[in-house]
Design a protein around this motif. Structure first.
Motif, mmCIF file in Angstrom:
data_model
loop_
_atom_site.group_PDB
_atom_site.id
_atom_site.type_symbol
_atom_site.label_atom_id
_atom_site.label_comp_id
_atom_site.label_asym_id
_atom_site.label_seq_id
_atom_site.Cartn_x
_atom_site.Cartn_y
_atom_site.Cartn_z
ATOM 1 N N ASP A 193 22.086 -24.562 65.684
ATOM 2 C CA ASP A 193 20.633 -24.686 65.116
ATOM 3 C C ASP A 193 20.395 -26.361 65.005
ATOM 4 O OD1 ASP A 193 20.313 -22.107 65.721
ATOM 5 O OD2 ASP A 193 20.145 -21.671 63.555
ATOM 6 N N SER A 194 20.526 -26.386 63.828
ATOM 7 C CA SER A 194 20.648 -27.897 64.052
ATOM 8 C C SER A 194 20.907 -29.278 65.182
ATOM 9 C CB SER A 194 21.580 -28.442 62.545
ATOM 10 O OG SER A 194 20.935 -29.637 62.516
ATOM 11 N N GLN A 237 26.352 -21.362 63.458
ATOM 12 C CA GLN A 237 25.238 -20.733 64.008
ATOM 13 C C GLN A 237 24.467 -22.086 63.682
ATOM 14 O OE1 GLN A 237 24.500 -18.415 66.609
ATOM 15 N NE2 GLN A 237 22.451 -19.194 66.704
ATOM 16 N N ARG A 238 24.152 -22.208 62.120
ATOM 17 C CA ARG A 238 23.317 -23.123 61.670
ATOM 18 C C ARG A 238 23.226 -24.536 62.095
ATOM 19 N NH1 ARG A 238 24.608 -19.892 57.194
ATOM 20 N NH2 ARG A 238 26.117 -21.837 56.436
ATOM 21 N N SER A 239 25.326 -24.658 62.731
ATOM 22 C CA SER A 239 24.989 -26.654 63.117
ATOM 23 C C SER A 239 24.293 -26.513 64.519
ATOM 24 C CB SER A 239 26.189 -26.355 63.575
ATOM 25 O OG SER A 239 27.037 -26.674 61.805
ATOM 26 N N GLN A 267 18.185 -28.488 67.684
ATOM 27 C CA GLN A 267 16.737 -29.047 67.080
ATOM 28 C C GLN A 267 16.588 -30.659 67.106
ATOM 29 O OE1 GLN A 267 15.973 -28.740 62.870
ATOM 30 N NE2 GLN A 267 13.635 -29.972 62.798
ATOM 31 N N LYS A 272 30.966 -18.486 61.900
ATOM 32 C CA LYS A 272 30.058 -18.250 62.693
ATOM 33 C C LYS A 272 28.826 -18.513 62.056
ATOM 34 C CE LYS A 272 28.163 -14.690 65.335
ATOM 35 N NZ LYS A 272 28.185 -13.016 65.771
ATOM 36 N N SER A 273 28.670 -17.406 61.112
ATOM 37 C CA SER A 273 27.392 -18.437 60.172
ATOM 38 C C SER A 273 26.816 -19.510 60.350
ATOM 39 C CB SER A 273 26.599 -18.131 58.816
ATOM 40 O OG SER A 273 27.243 -16.006 59.476
ATOM 41 N N GLN A 274 27.970 -20.622 59.848
ATOM 42 C CA GLN A 274 27.868 -22.307 59.671
ATOM 43 C C GLN A 274 27.666 -22.733 61.336
ATOM 44 O OE1 GLN A 274 31.684 -23.540 57.758
ATOM 45 N NE2 GLN A 274 30.996 -22.850 55.738
#
Length: 295
Positions: free
Chosen positions: A144-145, A140-142, A148, A136-138
């Motif tokens: 966000d990326s 979420q980062r993906s 962007q 989930k964290s990964q």
């Protein structure tokens, strides 16, 4: 739930054991009573025997007492049969209790195995939850990326759209300029054609195949001659209107290696590929070849 099941099983086992002990104690009390009664009967028999010896004369009384004793013995026999049936029933209950204890023990083992399996599944689920948390964290980062990058792409699209609009304007401007240039080129071509095809510059291309000499004779018989090319513009114009090989008014028939035009002027400049004419195969006459037939 597992602890509650264990407590219920233990309570059931304790109750069964207490009931079993109570039944055994009752059986022992009955057995003691029977033993005591047996002793009393033996004493009574002895007493009756003594009384029989003493009361031989009282036969009727003894007979009556005998009947009473027989009745009593019958009752004791019945009680004995009842006790035997009770003992048999107790044995059956004991076997049932033993079977029940075995079943409870098996259920206990199954519950232990189930508890162990549940504990293992719990550990697996906890591990899976940790892995899913990391994923989930990964993600979420993906996300966000990607958000962007999406913003960057949207900005890029806006920039490209603006560039597209500018390019479309530039293309429209270039098309307009191209039309203007085409108009000027058409005008210049018409002027060049008028200059080339003015008085004394008319061209005739025959579709008959003849030798260079025959072609020149044909032209001279019609008051003309093979073409003389003395300007680059004339060369380009003639090359643009021919589709097959054609003779021109240049040869070294009179003097080998000395090219002359049909008006006897020497070849000072030729508007063709370097090294031409090359006299390949002892050629005497020159012809023009369309560009699409060149090797």
């Amino acid at each position: 739930m597992t602890v509650c099941l264990w407590l219920i099983c233990v309570l059931l086992l304790v109750i069964i054991i207490l009931l079993f002990n109570q039944t055994i104690n009752s059986f022992q009390d009955n057995y003691t009573d029977l033993t005591q009664k047996k002793l009393e009967l033996e004493t009574r028999v002895k007493d009756l025997t003594a009384e029989k010896d003493q009361l031989k004369n009282s036969f009727s009384s003894l007979s009556q007492k005998k009947l009473e004793l027989e009745t009593r013995v019958s009752d004791l026999t019945v009680d004995k049969s009842q006790l035997q049936r009770s003992a048999h029933t107790l044995n059956q209950k004991k076997l049932e209790l033993e079977t029940r204890v075995k079943d409870l023990t098996a259920e206990k083992d199954q519950l232990k195995n189930s508890f162990s399996s549940l504990s293992q599944k719990k550990l697996q689920l906890e591990t899976r939850v940790k892995d899913l948390t990391v994923e989930k964290s990964q993600l979420q980062r993906s996300a966000d990326s990607l958000s962007q990058k999406k913003m960057q792409l949207e900005t890029r699209v806006i920039d490209l759209t603006a560039e597209k609009i500018q390019l479309q304007r530039s293309v429209s401007s270039l098309r307009q300029k191209n039309l203007q240039l085409e108009s000027k080129v058409t005008s210049l071509s018409d002027e060049l054609l008028r200059n080339l095809c003015g008085p004394g510059n008319l061209f005739f291309i025959s579709d008959e195949e003849k030798s260079w000499s025959e072609s020149r004779k044909y032209c001279r018989d019609h008051g003309a001659d093979l073409v003389i090319i003395n300007t680059e513009e004339k060369q380009r114009f003639i090359s643009s209107i021919i589709n097959e090989r054609v003779w021109i008014g240049l040869s070294d028939i009179e003097t080998e290696g000395r090219m002359k035009w049909v008006d006897n002027s020497p070849l000072n400049r030729g508007f063709w590929f370097r090294g031409q004419p090359n006299n390949s195969g002892n050629e005497d006459c020159v012809e023009l070849i369309p560009r699409d037939q060149l090797n």
